[in-house]
Design an enzyme around this catalytic site. Structure first.
Site, PDB file in Angstrom:
ATOM      1  N   LYS A 218     -66.026   2.059   8.712  1.00 38.52           N
ATOM      2  CA  LYS A 218     -64.819   2.065   7.852  1.00 38.52           C
ATOM      3  C   LYS A 218     -65.054   2.856   6.568  1.00 38.52           C
ATOM      4  O   LYS A 218     -64.240   3.694   6.181  1.00 38.52           O
ATOM      5  CB  LYS A 218     -64.415   0.615   7.514  1.00 38.52           C
ATOM      6  CG  LYS A 218     -64.077  -0.224   8.725  1.00 38.52           C
ATOM      7  CD  LYS A 218     -63.714  -1.632   8.340  1.00 38.52           C
ATOM      8  CE  LYS A 218     -64.867  -2.399   7.742  1.00 38.52           C
ATOM      9  NZ  LYS A 218     -65.992  -2.594   8.655  1.00 38.52           N
ATOM     10  N   THR A 219     -66.181   2.586   5.911  1.00 36.54           N
ATOM     11  CA  THR A 219     -66.459   3.267   4.638  1.00 36.54           C
ATOM     12  C   THR A 219     -66.629   4.767   4.845  1.00 36.54           C
ATOM     13  O   THR A 219     -66.133   5.571   4.053  1.00 36.54           O
ATOM     14  CB  THR A 219     -67.725   2.675   3.984  1.00 36.54           C
ATOM     15  OG1 THR A 219     -67.558   1.268   3.846  1.00 36.54           O
ATOM     16  CG2 THR A 219     -67.977   3.299   2.627  1.00 36.54           C
TER      17      THR A 219
ATOM     18  N   ASP B 247     -64.054  -0.246  -1.738  1.00 35.93           N
ATOM     19  CA  ASP B 247     -64.893  -0.518  -0.570  1.00 35.93           C
ATOM     20  C   ASP B 247     -65.298  -1.985  -0.504  1.00 35.93           C
ATOM     21  O   ASP B 247     -65.570  -2.614  -1.536  1.00 35.93           O
ATOM     22  CB  ASP B 247     -66.141   0.372  -0.647  1.00 35.93           C
ATOM     23  CG  ASP B 247     -66.947   0.336   0.630  1.00 35.93           C
ATOM     24  OD1 ASP B 247     -66.339   0.179   1.702  1.00 35.93           O
ATOM     25  OD2 ASP B 247     -68.182   0.471   0.545  1.00 35.93           O
ATOM     26  N   ASP B 248     -65.342  -2.509   0.730  1.00 31.75           N
ATOM     27  CA  ASP B 248     -65.873  -3.848   0.983  1.00 31.75           C
ATOM     28  C   ASP B 248     -65.216  -4.883   0.065  1.00 31.75           C
ATOM     29  O   ASP B 248     -65.879  -5.524  -0.759  1.00 31.75           O
ATOM     30  CB  ASP B 248     -67.394  -3.817   0.773  1.00 31.75           C
ATOM     31  CG  ASP B 248     -68.098  -4.767   1.720  1.00 31.75           C
ATOM     32  OD1 ASP B 248     -67.391  -5.511   2.415  1.00 31.75           O
ATOM     33  OD2 ASP B 248     -69.339  -4.777   1.737  1.00 31.75           O
TER      34      ASP B 248
ATOM     35  N   LYS C  32     -50.867  -2.782  -6.766  1.00 35.04           N
ATOM     36  CA  LYS C  32     -49.408  -2.640  -6.745  1.00 35.04           C
ATOM     37  C   LYS C  32     -48.874  -1.807  -7.911  1.00 35.04           C
ATOM     38  O   LYS C  32     -47.706  -1.419  -7.914  1.00 35.04           O
ATOM     39  CB  LYS C  32     -48.753  -4.021  -6.802  1.00 35.04           C
ATOM     40  CG  LYS C  32     -48.994  -4.866  -5.562  1.00 35.04           C
ATOM     41  CD  LYS C  32     -48.340  -6.229  -5.723  1.00 35.04           C
ATOM     42  CE  LYS C  32     -48.572  -7.113  -4.517  1.00 35.04           C
ATOM     43  NZ  LYS C  32     -47.987  -8.450  -4.674  1.00 35.04           N
TER      44      LYS C  32
ATOM     45  N   LYS D 164     -72.148   2.561  13.326  1.00 37.20           N
ATOM     46  CA  LYS D 164     -73.245   2.475  12.361  1.00 37.20           C
ATOM     47  C   LYS D 164     -74.443   1.747  12.983  1.00 37.20           C
ATOM     48  O   LYS D 164     -75.597   2.172  12.835  1.00 37.20           O
ATOM     49  CB  LYS D 164     -72.745   1.731  11.112  1.00 37.20           C
ATOM     50  CG  LYS D 164     -73.648   1.841   9.905  1.00 37.20           C
ATOM     51  CD  LYS D 164     -72.954   1.193   8.718  1.00 37.20           C
ATOM     52  CE  LYS D 164     -73.859   1.156   7.501  1.00 37.20           C
ATOM     53  NZ  LYS D 164     -73.213   0.450   6.376  1.00 37.20           N
TER      54      LYS D 164
END
Length: 753
Positions: free
Chosen positions: A555-556, A609-610, A637, A714
């Site tokens: 994902k990263t 991230d994370d 937002k 990974k």
């Protein structure tokens, strides 16, 4: 006529005017036995000096004397008891009627001055009414009473009435100056304020003051040396200086007040101090007083406030003396936030900051407000400044000096390379437009630093590295700064503070993106769509996407790849590894700073991230940081400022947790990142990685055919690298063994090892 012949060349004695009331009539006062009121006479004080007066009879005057007021005696050089020759004077009304008369006016006594405006139209009407049918001469002095105030007048200029008007015909347009004239009902009186007078005149019956232009006549706007700030400078000029350049009559009629304060704010190095300095040079005013905020503060009680008062002392003194005629005083505050923090927020019990702010407020726009000042404040932190300073009437013009766009960067680089170009020291291969496109999010100071770094690189080539440091003079004469020098400095020396740090996200995609199947291609395609939406859509300046999937699914890396391919000038990764050991509050501040920096760029991408690690989430308990959660919910937002666009990419392995925290609603869309799920996909990934030989891959493909797997890319990379450490004949066996041990295979799918 007989009476007039009798007084021809009559010798009389000068006397003092009997009453103050008579001294305001502008007439020479005589005995009713000598002359009749309203007659005009010539008073000869010496063989070469004659003066014309209108006389007024009064019973208190001794026959044989003629009484003058003090201004009349000053003008004619008369002394009490002096003998003068008085004769009749007849006006030629076809040539000596006053058409227009200019009179210099000031308060008679300096102690009776005030700043109230006086209507020159009403003043002129009353003057004509009081002194109708009287004789006036150029340089004549007199006293005039208006609105219970006494004014000293001096006749500066007399213009004869057009003879055509006297005959009832249209004006011929011819103007003739005369030394002596007769005031009539349709004469025009124009008042001119005396030099250095504090009198304020309004209305049309006054001269157009010969104002000294506020803009320095030698100023060249094209050579200002402020690159990329054309719009900001024109906005400042419109708000702060247009009223000062415009004719004062029209400004008075509009009831317009001048702007007294300008606040320049924005990132460091973007030209705030430069712009303030150039404004000071541009204006034809006194040398600006430049003050660094901390210099005001003093350890002794009351000294800080006294330092503020000293800054405004010259302007106050001049306004008291000259009123509206006072020149412009400029005071420049650098680092304004050092002395003007929000009141009531200081931990110190002395409250020094509060009293300094109070003193500054009262000086700029207090009860005794000054109209001859312009205060320019500069700060990187406008959020720290007290709200009372920001209202209209104080720091009314608030201007953000932001990062320059590409056109601005071209201007800045041109300014800093002009001298080199003029002396032929800039190589022909240097393209300013190319440099401007390569320096996204560089501030003005960083661009100047880039030019300096390129110059030093070029100069370093001509230094002999021997036992002593010497310059090779033969080659130095051929010195030129080339494109390679600029590009080298761009890569190694100067990095933008608000730009993209490539090292920041390069580590996340150091192995590249392995497109092991359609799911990866779809994610990258969707990411490209979101990037284009952020760039092109005016309706959605904020786009937030969440990449969710199992751990180790890449994902990263995908988030970093999407952000890198966007080519946005500002890319930052907000990662938990940079916040180890931070308290909740400091973590919130660090996250907020990333977003604040992003708002300063035209196009920005922030990778959060994370997220569950940022929130300190653990399943035992469960426990998480509500403070960080609330901060993230607000920032995810919050739309960027007008004209700015922001793409937010979040990553998480616990979508279910974010669902419970109601965080999923903060994202515009969610993209699922799957694991490798089939043997065929795994073999494709191995082929793309190229780690195993073709024979080894064929063996693995045979073993994995039709099998179901579940492993993140990974984790797969890690297992491959472990297997490659074995001898070649055992590598395939080890890899398959690791796959089985890691639980990457579904139950029931057995492989032979």
């Amino acid at each position: 006529m007989a009476a007039r012949v009798v007084i021809f060349f009559k010798t009389m004695q000068a006397a003092r005017c009997p009453t103050d009331e008579l001294s305001l009539t502008n007439c020479a006062v005589v005995s009713e036995k000598d002359l009749q009121s309203g007659q005009h006479v010539t008073v000869k004080t010496s063989p070469n000096h004659k003066f014309v007066f209108t006389v007024k009879g009064h019973h208190t005057v001794v026959p044989g004397t003629i009484a003058f007021s003090l201004p009349q005696r000053k003008w004619a050089g008369l002394s009490i008891g002096q003998e003068v020759e008085v004769s009749n004077y007849n006006f030629d009304k076809s040539k000596q009627c006053i058409g227009a008369m200019t009179i210099e006016i000031d308060f008679l006594q300096k102690k009776s001055t005030d700043s109230s405006p006086y209507d020159s139209d009403k003043m002129a009407a009353e003057f004509i009414q009081q002194f109708n049918n009287q004789a006036f001469s150029v340089t004549q002095q007199m006293v005039f009473s208006f609105c219970d105030k006494l004014f000293g007048l001096v006749v500066k200029d007399i213009e004869a009435m057009d003879a055509s008007i006297l005959r009832g015909e249209p004006a011929s347009g011819k103007k003739q100056k005369i030394d002596i004239g007769l005031m009539v009902g349709n004469s025009q009186v124009i008042f001119e304020k005396a030099e250095s007078s504090s009198l304020t005149l309004v209305g049309k019956a006054k001269t157009k003051e010969a104002r000294q232009t506020i803009i320095n006549p030698d100023w060249n706007f094209e050579k200002m040396g402020i690159g990329g700030l054309d719009k900001e400078f024109s906005d400042i000029f419109r708000r702060a200086f247009a009223s000062r350049v415009f004719p004062p009559d029209i400004v008075e009629q509009m009831g317009c007040k001048h702007v007294k304060g300008i606040l320049l704010f924005g990132p460091p190095g973007c030209g705030k101090t430069l712009m303030a300095r150039q404004i000071g040079k541009m204006l034809n005013a006194r040398e600006p007083k430049i003050v660094n905020g901390p210099e005001i503060l003093n350890k002794y009680v009351g000294e800080s406030e006294a330092n503020i008062r000293k800054l405004f002392a010259d302007a106050e003194d001049e306004q008291k003396r000259l009123g509206a005629n006072s020149g412009l005083h400029i005071i420049i505050f650098d680092e304004l936030d050092a002395i003007c923090k929000q009141r009531g927020t200081g931990a110190s019990s002395t409250g020094v900051h509060d009293t300094v702010v109070n003193q500054l407020l009262s000086k700029i726009d207090g009860v005794e407000q000054l109209n001859n000042i312009l205060v320019i404040g500069m700060t990187n932190r406008p959020d720290l400044i007290d709200d009372a300073l920001m209202r209209p009437g104080r720091f009314e013009v608030k201007m953000e000096i932001g990062l320059p766009d590409e056109k601005g960067r071209v201007q800045i680089l041109t300014i800093h390379t002009n001298k080199m170009r003029g002396f032929g020291l800039l190589a022909v291969d240097v393209d300013i437009k190319e440099l401007a496109s390569e320096t996204k999010n560089y501030s003005g100071a960083e661009l100047e630093g880039l030019v300096r770094a390129a110059q030093s690189t070029a100069m370093n080539r001509h230094i002999k590295a021997t036992s002593t440091v010497e310059v090779d003079m033969e080659r130095a004469e051929k010195l030129q700064v080339s494109r390679a020098d600029f590009m080298g400095s761009l890569d190694n020396d100067i990095k933008p503070a608000f730009g993209t740090n490539q090292e920041d996200y390069a580590s996340y995609i150091m192995n590249g993106i392995i497109k092991w199947g359609d799911p990866v291609t779809h994610v990258l395609d969707d990411g490209e769509l979101l990037v284009q939406q952020t760039k092109n859509s005016d309706r959605t300046p904020l786009v937030a996407v969440l990449l969710e999937g199992p751990p180790h699914s890449g994902k990263t890396a995908l988030a970093a790849k999407i952000s890198e391919d966007s080519q946005f000038p500002f890319i930052k990764i907000c990662s938990p590894d940079k916040m180890i050991g931070h308290s909740e509050i400091s973590k919130c501040q660090a996250i907020k700073k990333v977003f604040d920096d992003a708002y300063k760029s035209q196009l920005s991408c922030v990778v959060v991230d994370d997220i569950e690690r940022l929130l300190d989430y653990v399943p035992i308990g469960p426990r998480f940081s509500n403070l960080v959660l609330q901060a993230l919910l607000v920032l995810l937002k919050k739309p960027p400022p007008k004209g700015r666009k922001l793409l937010i990419i979040g990553t998480t392995s616990r979508k279910d947790v974010l669902q419970e925290m109601e965080m999923l609603d903060a994202f515009s869309t969610t993209i699922h990142i799957p694991n490798i799920s089939t043997g065929e996909q795994l073999v494709d990934a191995l082929e793309l990685l190229g780690s195993f030989t073709e024979k080894e891959r064929a063996s693995i493909a045979h073993q994995m055919k039709g099998k179901r797997v579940w492993i993140g890319i990974k984790k797969l990379l890690m297992l491959i690298e472990m297997s490659l450490q074995m001898d070649q004949e055992y590598r395939v066996t080890k890899f398959l063994s690791l796959l089985r041990d890691e639980g990457a295979l579904n139950e029931g799918d057995q492989i032979r090892i």
